[in-house]
Each structure stands twice: as structure tokens, then as C-alpha cells.
Design a protein around this motif. Structure first.
Motif, PDB file in Angstrom:
ATOM      1  N   TYR A  41      13.172  43.489  34.240  1.00 41.51           N
ATOM      2  CA  TYR A  41      11.816  43.798  33.607  1.00 41.51           C
ATOM      3  C   TYR A  41      11.196  42.859  32.899  1.00 41.51           C
ATOM      4  N   ARG A  42      11.438  41.821  32.486  1.00 44.79           N
ATOM      5  CA  ARG A  42      10.597  40.519  31.810  1.00 44.79           C
ATOM      6  C   ARG A  42       9.980  40.149  33.054  1.00 44.79           C
ATOM      7  N   LYS A  43      10.531  39.635  33.972  1.00 46.77           N
ATOM      8  CA  LYS A  43       9.860  39.040  34.934  1.00 46.77           C
ATOM      9  C   LYS A  43       8.685  39.923  35.756  1.00 46.77           C
ATOM     10  N   LEU A  44       9.091  41.276  35.935  1.00 42.87           N
ATOM     11  CA  LEU A  44       8.347  42.199  36.153  1.00 42.87           C
ATOM     12  C   LEU A  44       6.955  42.134  35.414  1.00 42.87           C
ATOM     13  N   ALA A  45       7.190  42.355  34.079  1.00 39.58           N
ATOM     14  CA  ALA A  45       6.126  42.324  33.017  1.00 39.58           C
ATOM     15  C   ALA A  45       5.207  40.854  32.981  1.00 39.58           C
ATOM     16  N   ALA A  46       5.858  39.757  33.499  1.00 41.21           N
ATOM     17  CA  ALA A  46       5.207  38.653  33.681  1.00 41.21           C
ATOM     18  C   ALA A  46       4.255  38.719  35.130  1.00 41.21           C
ATOM     19  N   LYS A  47       4.453  39.557  35.831  1.00 39.01           N
ATOM     20  CA  LYS A  47       3.915  39.634  37.326  1.00 39.01           C
ATOM     21  C   LYS A  47       2.664  40.804  36.986  1.00 39.01           C
ATOM     22  N   GLU A  48       2.859  41.566  35.986  1.00 35.29           N
ATOM     23  CA  GLU A  48       2.054  42.975  35.878  1.00 35.29           C
ATOM     24  C   GLU A  48       0.733  42.451  35.293  1.00 35.29           C
ATOM     25  N   LYS A  49      -0.448  42.827  36.016  1.00 33.54           N
ATOM     26  CA  LYS A  49      -1.885  42.489  35.458  1.00 33.54           C
ATOM     27  C   LYS A  49      -2.232  43.386  34.399  1.00 33.54           C
ATOM     28  N   ASP A  50      -1.823  44.993  34.646  1.00 36.82           N
ATOM     29  CA  ASP A  50      -2.251  45.728  33.759  1.00 36.82           C
ATOM     30  C   ASP A  50      -1.405  45.521  32.342  1.00 36.82           C
ATOM     31  N   ILE A  51      -2.519  45.653  31.294  1.00 37.40           N
ATOM     32  CA  ILE A  51      -1.977  45.070  30.055  1.00 37.40           C
ATOM     33  C   ILE A  51      -0.995  46.416  29.616  1.00 37.40           C
ATOM     34  N   HIS A  52      -1.336  47.835  29.746  1.00 38.02           N
ATOM     35  CA  HIS A  52      -0.619  48.922  29.339  1.00 38.02           C
ATOM     36  C   HIS A  52       0.628  48.660  30.116  1.00 38.02           C
ATOM     37  N   ASN A  53       0.861  48.639  31.291  1.00 36.36           N
ATOM     38  CA  ASN A  53       2.113  48.487  32.048  1.00 36.36           C
ATOM     39  C   ASN A  53       2.786  47.410  31.767  1.00 36.36           C
ATOM     40  N   ARG A  54       2.287  46.213  31.462  1.00 35.33           N
ATOM     41  CA  ARG A  54       2.936  44.843  31.003  1.00 35.33           C
ATOM     42  C   ARG A  54       3.755  45.425  29.711  1.00 35.33           C
ATOM     43  N   GLU A  55       2.937  46.085  28.821  1.00 31.68           N
ATOM     44  CA  GLU A  55       3.752  46.421  27.453  1.00 31.68           C
ATOM     45  C   GLU A  55       4.946  47.193  27.577  1.00 31.68           C
ATOM     46  N   ILE A  56       4.619  48.312  28.587  1.00 35.73           N
ATOM     47  CA  ILE A  56       5.950  49.291  28.685  1.00 35.73           C
ATOM     48  C   ILE A  56       7.009  48.555  29.283  1.00 35.73           C
ATOM     49  N   LEU A  57       6.791  47.599  30.388  1.00 37.14           N
ATOM     50  CA  LEU A  57       8.031  46.672  30.989  1.00 37.14           C
ATOM     51  C   LEU A  57       8.543  45.722  29.773  1.00 37.14           C
ATOM     52  N   GLN A  58       7.774  45.386  29.231  1.00 40.08           N
ATOM     53  CA  GLN A  58       8.311  44.391  28.002  1.00 40.08           C
ATOM     54  C   GLN A  58       9.237  45.162  27.016  1.00 40.08           C
TER      55      GLN A  58
ATOM     56  N   PHE B 294      16.616  39.283  44.186  1.00 38.15           N
ATOM     57  CA  PHE B 294      16.322  40.371  45.083  1.00 38.15           C
ATOM     58  C   PHE B 294      14.973  41.047  44.511  1.00 38.15           C
ATOM     59  N   TYR B 295      14.858  41.385  43.342  1.00 42.06           N
ATOM     60  CA  TYR B 295      13.782  42.204  42.766  1.00 42.06           C
ATOM     61  C   TYR B 295      12.608  41.318  42.633  1.00 42.06           C
ATOM     62  N   VAL B 296      12.635  39.833  42.296  1.00 42.28           N
ATOM     63  CA  VAL B 296      11.465  39.098  42.630  1.00 42.28           C
ATOM     64  C   VAL B 296      11.096  38.991  43.670  1.00 42.28           C
ATOM     65  N   TRP B 297      11.777  38.943  44.721  1.00 37.69           N
ATOM     66  CA  TRP B 297      11.302  38.812  46.225  1.00 37.69           C
ATOM     67  C   TRP B 297      10.474  40.315  46.445  1.00 37.69           C
ATOM     68  N   LEU B 298      11.132  41.442  45.841  1.00 47.12           N
ATOM     69  CA  LEU B 298      10.730  42.889  46.275  1.00 47.12           C
ATOM     70  C   LEU B 298       9.287  43.132  45.685  1.00 47.12           C
ATOM     71  N   VAL B 299       9.099  42.202  44.690  1.00 48.98           N
ATOM     72  CA  VAL B 299       7.889  42.572  44.158  1.00 48.98           C
ATOM     73  C   VAL B 299       6.718  41.897  44.942  1.00 48.98           C
ATOM     74  N   ARG B 300       7.122  40.755  45.343  1.00 51.95           N
ATOM     75  CA  ARG B 300       6.213  39.878  46.209  1.00 51.95           C
ATOM     76  C   ARG B 300       5.942  40.416  47.531  1.00 51.95           C
ATOM     77  N   LEU B 301       6.739  41.246  48.023  1.00 52.97           N
ATOM     78  CA  LEU B 301       6.921  41.797  49.270  1.00 52.97           C
ATOM     79  C   LEU B 301       6.241  43.229  49.202  1.00 52.97           C
ATOM     80  N   LEU B 302       6.720  44.070  48.338  1.00 56.64           N
ATOM     81  CA  LEU B 302       6.408  45.381  48.464  1.00 56.64           C
ATOM     82  C   LEU B 302       5.678  45.930  47.222  1.00 56.64           C
TER      83      LEU B 302
END
Length: 292
Positions: A27-44, A74-82
Motif C-alpha cells: 500500500y505504501r508503494k501504491l500510494a507513492a505511485k498514486e497521483k490523486d491526492i485523495h486516493n494517495r491519502e487513503i492508501l497511506q 508482483f504488485y509493483v509490476w502489476l501497477v506498471r502493467l495494468l
């Protein structure tokens, strides 16, 4: 549920610890890649909850547990691909399972609290998704559906009518490119006339055209590489099935819909059209004598 021994419960808690610390890092890695501020805060916030769950479980086990590095990669690459949406939806499935496991221990105060947290995560994850690629999912669906249904049928018909892989590939490529341009133009006009708030006609047309052309390339490929028309046709049908399976798995996860129902509908439709076209090609060949 049968009463567990203390040793069995500790072993299970260590497994929970590994899941929680792994999820926290993801979730921390997904938050770091998320551009939307609201979404990033939820993930954090979810990442912080998972870390807290890990600390709570460590209070029971008195052991440190390493995260699952493979799952993180796996999830880091999943974000990049999909995309983030697909990765988060996949994690959401894990949240449901974890919530169910924790709820099996109502007598343990901390477990009940963690079960509520996991349920809360699920609800938040459903609310937060807003990714551009999903806004244009309808355009991709249109391109893929039309290409798979129309093109599997066309290539099946060409196989019997022409009986030459190079000629089938040439005819199929010309037909496919023309159809892709036609579909892209139709999607542009359709989106423009609908005046959809968050969809741009040009982007919708590009998504539709690209989806169609990728499908055409994948289905024509066997006829370019092989000399046997029947073998090429069989491989083409397998390719069509794989495309249907991959796309519908992505769609089912991202949109929280039934994979089995969508996959069955699309596969039956595409293969039915291919079978009918194959018979039409056979009849035309018999009547006209074209193809030898």
C-alpha cells in the motif's frame, strides 16, 4: 470451529503477521505511485493500519516476520502493467479474505477490531477508484468485442475459402486495418454525439482503434508464421480464447463483476460466429471452386 492449541494459534498469527507487513509495504508503494491526492491519502492510511495490525499480532507472537518480497515485486509490476486500479482491486480481494479470517475470533478483542478495519478498507477501496483507463473501458470493450467476434469469423471463413496462409494473412490484415479505422471513426462520432462529461472523442477513438489492431495482429500472426491453414486456424482460436480470458479477468477485477459470466458470453459468441463463418467458407468454396 474446533478449539485450536496455543501453538497452532501462534503459527496462524505469524502467517497473519506476514500478510499484514506485506500489505503495508504494498500500500505504501501504491500510494507513492498514486497521483490523486485523495486516493494517495487513503492508501497511506490503510498502510498505517496494516502496520498497526502487524504490531498488534507481534504482541501475541513476540516474533519479527519478514514480508513476502515476491508479492511486493508482483504488485509493483502489476501497477506498471495494468494500473493502480487493477492492483488495488486485487488487494481488495485479499482484504475480504483477511476480514473473514479475523471475524472467526470474536472473543479476541484485537482481532475483532482488525476485522472491522479490513472491512473499512474494502469500502474505502471501492469508493476511491478513478483512473483514466477505466473511463475508456467501454471503448476498449467495443474494440475487442468487435474484433474478436468479427475477425475470428472472417479468418475462419478465409481459411476454407482461400486455403493459403499467406493469402489469408494478407486478406485478413487489409480487412482488419480497414475495420479498425472504421470502428475508431464510429467511436469518435458516438462519443462526440453523447457529449460524455469525462470522455474525449479522440482518446475514445484511439483506445478503440488500438484495441482492435492489437487483436488483429494477434489473430493474423499464426497465418503469417505457419504454412498449414488448419493449424494456423486452431492456434488463432486459442489466441482468441486467451485474449478473451485475459481481458475479461482484468475487467472483472477492475469493475468488480463476474469473470465467469463475461468470459462465457464472449467466448461462446466469438466461437459461434467463427463456426458459422467456417461453414459459409466451406459452402462458398464448394459452390465457386475458389481455393482449389
Amino acid at each position: 470451529m474446533e478449539k485450536e492449541t496455543e501453538q497452532e494459534l501462534i503459527k496462524k498469527m505469524i502467517g497473519f503477521q506476514k500478510e499484514e507487513i506485506t500489505s503495508s509495504i504494498i500500500y505504501r508503494k501504491l500510494a507513492a505511485k498514486e497521483k490523486d491526492i485523495h486516493n494517495r491519502e487513503i492508501l497511506q492510511r490503510i498502510a498505517e493500519d496494516e502496520s498497526r495490525h502487524y504490531a498488534t499480532l507481534r504482541g501475541y507472537t513476540h516474533q519479527d516476520v519478514s514480508p513476502n518480497r515476491f508479492e511486493i515485486c508482483f504488485y509493483v509490476w502489476l501497477v506498471r502493467l495494468l494500473g493502480v486500479t487493477f492492483a488495488v482491486r486485487r488487494l481488495e480481494l485479499g482484504e475480504k479474505e483477511t476480514s473473514g479470517v479475523y471475524s472467526q475470533y470474536p472473543s479476541m478483542e484485537h482481532f475483532a477490531e482488525m476485522a472491522r478495519d479490513e472491512q473499512h478498507h474494502e469500502e474505502k477501496l471501492i469508493e476511491m477508484i478513478d483512473e483514466e483507463r477505466l473511463q475508456y473501458m467501454g471503448s476498449v470493450v467495443l474494440g475487442l468485442n468487435d474484433a474478436l467476434v468479427e475477425f475470428t469469423g472472417a479468418l475462419a471463413g478465409f481459411t476454407l475459402a482461400l486455403n493459403d496462409t499467406k493469402l489469408i494473412a494478407l486478406t485478413g490484415s487489409i480487412t482488419g486495418i480497414a475495420a479498425a479505422l472504421s470502428m475508431a471513426s464510429s467511436e469518435y462520432l458516438s462519443t462526440k454525439s453523447e457529449k460524455t462529461y469525462n470522455k474525449r472523442p479522440v482518446k475514445a477513438a484511439i483506445y478503440t482503434g488500438i484495441a482492435y489492431i492489437i487483436t488483429v495482429v494477434a489473430l493474423v500472426g499464426p497465418f503469417i508464421l505457419l504454412s498449414s491453414p488448419v493449424l494456423a486456424l486452431c492456434i488463432m482460436l486459442v489466441m482468441a480464447l486467451l485474449i478473451i480470458a485475459f481481458f475479461n479477468y482484468y475487467y472483472a477485477i477492475a469493475r468488480n463483476e463476474s469473470f465467469k459470466r463475461r468470459f462465457t458470453e464472449m467466448a461462446v459468441l466469438s466461437f459461434s460466429v467463427a463456426g458459422i463463418s467456417f461453414l459459409i467458407g466451406y459452402l462458398l468454396k464448394a459452390v465457386t471452386g475458389v481455393g482449389g
